[in-house]
Design an enzyme around this catalytic site. Structure first.
Site, PDB file in Angstrom:
ATOM      1  N   GLY B   8      14.499  32.054  42.268  1.00  0.00           N
ATOM      2  CA  GLY B   8      15.329  33.170  42.697  1.00  0.00           C
ATOM      3  C   GLY B   8      16.728  33.115  42.114  1.00  0.00           C
ATOM      4  O   GLY B   8      17.454  32.150  42.305  1.00  0.00           O
ATOM      5  N   VAL B  76       6.467  33.322  41.678  1.00  0.00           N
ATOM      6  CA  VAL B  76       5.921  32.096  42.260  1.00  0.00           C
ATOM      7  C   VAL B  76       4.912  32.486  43.329  1.00  0.00           C
ATOM      8  O   VAL B  76       5.219  33.272  44.225  1.00  0.00           O
ATOM      9  CB  VAL B  76       7.049  31.237  42.861  1.00  0.00           C
ATOM     10  CG1 VAL B  76       6.472  30.047  43.621  1.00  0.00           C
ATOM     11  CG2 VAL B  76       7.992  30.768  41.765  1.00  0.00           C
ATOM     12  N   GLU B 168      26.648  52.179  55.547  1.00  0.00           N
ATOM     13  CA  GLU B 168      27.035  52.638  54.205  1.00  0.00           C
ATOM     14  C   GLU B 168      26.211  53.849  53.777  1.00  0.00           C
ATOM     15  O   GLU B 168      26.735  54.823  53.244  1.00  0.00           O
ATOM     16  CB  GLU B 168      26.785  51.523  53.168  1.00  0.00           C
ATOM     17  CG  GLU B 168      27.779  50.385  53.224  1.00  0.00           C
ATOM     18  CD  GLU B 168      27.258  49.138  52.512  1.00  0.00           C
ATOM     19  OE1 GLU B 168      26.059  49.074  52.162  1.00  0.00           O
ATOM     20  OE2 GLU B 168      28.071  48.212  52.305  1.00  0.00           O
TER      21      GLU B 168
END
Lengths: 430, 430
Positions: B8, B76, B168
């Protein structure tokens, strides 16, 4: 108030709408997408040099201030020239008094529609994203490939068709391999990527005089493109392209193929009740009408128009000029006046090839190389719609020029896994 | 040379890789996508304010100069902590000496996975494009809708979840309706769009103190958002959202729903052989290891870490700090030295709400409104990776601020037709 329908907001349709801005008319602009696309730079989106918003502008926003105009994001499925109406994809029917059909063109695979999934063409933003993904993914695959032969297949890029788009794509692909990706991989050397340009006729950029075609070929080869003219593609599959030339058939092991060989006019042309030409284009009168219908105009790539007895080329300046003439002829006819005859003003032709490489023809003047490339740069940034886009594109290009970096190297898909939730499983299109 | 695998390349994984830049190690960075994403601004891509390349950078390019590191675009699928190896989606197996799992989090629909298609969440660029398309298409549909009731359904936008992303999104949606699209439609008035924010708990931005939550609610309402707290969603379909509150069940007719209510840790956490918490997060030691495996570190949103006895929040500064500590602990252990204990440095919290509206908490200082918004702007542009992106985002925002225009209003899909060639038929996802 007379109702004018314009189908398609490309260069032609947009020019027509603008020409009618102050007219005492009701106008409906219909387009399948929500944006006007600056198509000459679409190859830059496909090659990760520009972001999509940099070369597209929302049609609604461009035309918001034209109070006599309504924008409709819709697909036209039928045209009834006798009943003077247009049918949309949701079944609704709109009547018109005057119609301008500016539906443009699409790819043609010359009867090999099965090639479309193997070798995408470049007409829409979606096409550009698909090609961008394939190019970037090919390098990723090569990096992970342990078999040398397969690795070279991933590192071989084939562009079919040596017209303007094919030449731009090939030239830019070399730049990506040799400069942009340089030093970023550990198992492969992106410099070892091969870019092959396959063209059926004997020269690239066939619309230009032979000496400029030759200049273009030289510049392509200097950049590192493997140019193969006189090669007609006969087969495409996941791992190879086969073509025929005077030597017989040759096979090329390649996993990324881009199609820029054939253009066909929009299928909407066939709905107009007149016979279309071999490329699907609609023959129009000198006033840009179709035969028997003074209220139906066809412009841009969809029109088979003549000017001074010569066919008008399918380029954006021609589309814009046709749009303006069609719009003025609608006004003339409403006013009971004589419509004007379309005369194509050829301001010259320009094709870019790659970094500092281009050819240009302006009047009797022909030039190539760096000066032509600078001229191309200026013209394209100048004509890009919208002040903001112009600034943004210039900034992107200045950045790319000095750093060799490309700003839009995003693959929006991710690698699929079994472990993840179904809602996150996004297939990489391959 | 010891081999470190980092899974990641979000804020945590990237910080770990950089911390190990000069280490005598072999590092493999594995990510499912090809780009590091500046996730705090993803809602701007979803609301057409920024283009995707402005907030993402190719992982390969960011890490190209780190010669001890190989980037692998791969998924993965398995982790074997006993055998010290990681399995990829193509079946290949990589051994590690040290592993950093920074796989982040995804949406959670609290057992209602059938809602994912109806109410997309916002984690990836693909999610952002999907939401952008739905928002822009809703206005297009409303413009074409002849039935008044259905038209209002298209003009009603529901955001579920009043955390940072939900707030937001709601604030920006109002801005789009009231300013950006103003004057562009003929049959609808975008001002009449309704934005409803549905939150299960009693206040928005529950991670903040109650007085700042109240400020946020006031600012949302002033912008024009219909804030409904204490409302737990019980049903979603194509045309409605139903929620339960103290009055019983209420139904809201709406055709665009955005999910920002639940977060679940990456399913990779379950592969580590330790018990995960209710949100799927992996408990880690003060040194950020999992129990019984000093060679496996879990950081970022996937980790259930403690600092000074308090849980560490799932925010990007925490992920970066954990990444650095995990990286240093690998070096310490290789050198046979004592690993350090993770202590979270809280530099404050910031949430933007809309134009000139935000709340901020820095140390004991709390502020809101225009000053908080300016502070938010500065912090976010400052932390955006890459000089170029910073310049581009600032230019985009300056443009948006002064003109109320949004630069990325592109829907890359087109309306489907029957008439067109199959290769061009692109479905509008709905």
């Amino acid at each position: 108030m007379p109702h004018v329908i314009i189908i398609g907001c490309g260069f032609g349709g947009l020019a027509a709408a603008r020409e009618l801005a102050s007219a005492d008319l009701r106008i409906t602009m219909i387009d399948r997408s929500n944006h006007h696309l600056f198509q000459p730079l679409l190859y830059q989106v496909a090659t990760a040099g520009l972001s999509a918003p940099a070369i597209s502008a929302p049609i609604r926003a461009i035309l918001a201030h034209q109070s006599n105009l309504t924008t409709l994001m819709a697909a036209v499925t039928g045209i009834d020239t006798a009943g003077k109406s247009v049918t949309l994809e949701d079944g609704s029917v709109l009547s018109y008094d005057h119609l301008i059909v500016a539906a443009g063109s699409t790819h043609s695979y010359f009867g090999h529609d099965e090639w479309s999934a193997l070798a995408p063409g470049l007409k829409t933003l979606e096409d550009a994203f698909e090609i961008r993904k394939r190019i970037l993914m090919a390098f990723e695959r090569a990096e992970r490939e342990t078999d040398a032969r397969r690795r070279q297949e991933w590192l071989t890029f084939t562009v079919i068709g040596g017209g303007a788009t094919g030449v731009e794509m090939a030239g830019t692909l070399v730049e990506i391999a040799r400069h942009t990706l340089s030093g970023e991989f550990r198992n492969i050397d992106p410099h070892s990527a091969r870019v092959v340009l396959v063209e059926g006729s004997e020269r690239v950029l066939g619309a230009y005089p032979p000496d400029l075609s030759e200049k273009a070929r030289e510049q392509l080869q200097k950049l590192g493109v493997d140019v193969r003219t006189g090669c007609r593609v006969v087969h495409i599959d996941e791992t190879c392209v086969r073509y025929a030339n005077f030597d017989g058939e040759q096979s090329l092991a390649t996993r990324t193929v881009i199609w820029s060989a054939g253009v066909a006019a929009s299928p909407l042309g066939k709905q107009l009740g007149v016979e279309v030409d071999r490329a699907g284009r609609v023959p129009v009168s000198p006033e840009l009408n179709i035969a028997g219908h003074e209220d139906v105009y066809v412009i841009g790539d969809l029109a088979a128009a003549q000017s001074d007895g010569k066919p008008v080329p399918g380029v954006s300046p021609a589309a814009k000029q046709m749009g303006r003439v069609a719009a003025r002829n609608i006004r003339q006819r409403i006013a009971g006046q004589k419509p004007e005859t379309f005369v194509y003003q050829d301001y010259g032709s320009l094709a870019t090839i790659g970094r500092k490489a281009a050819i240009a023809m302006v009047g009797k003047l022909k030039f190539s190389g760096y000066p032509a490339w600078l001229f191309w740069l200026f013209v394209h940034v100048y004509f890009l719609i919208g002040f903001r886009n112009r600034i943004m594109v210039m900034a992107d290009w200045a950045w790319a020029y000095f750093t060799f970096k490309r700003s839009a190297r995003v693959i929006s898909a991710t690698m699929p896994t079994q472990a993840e939730a179904p809602s996150l499983r996004k297939e990489v299109a391959e």
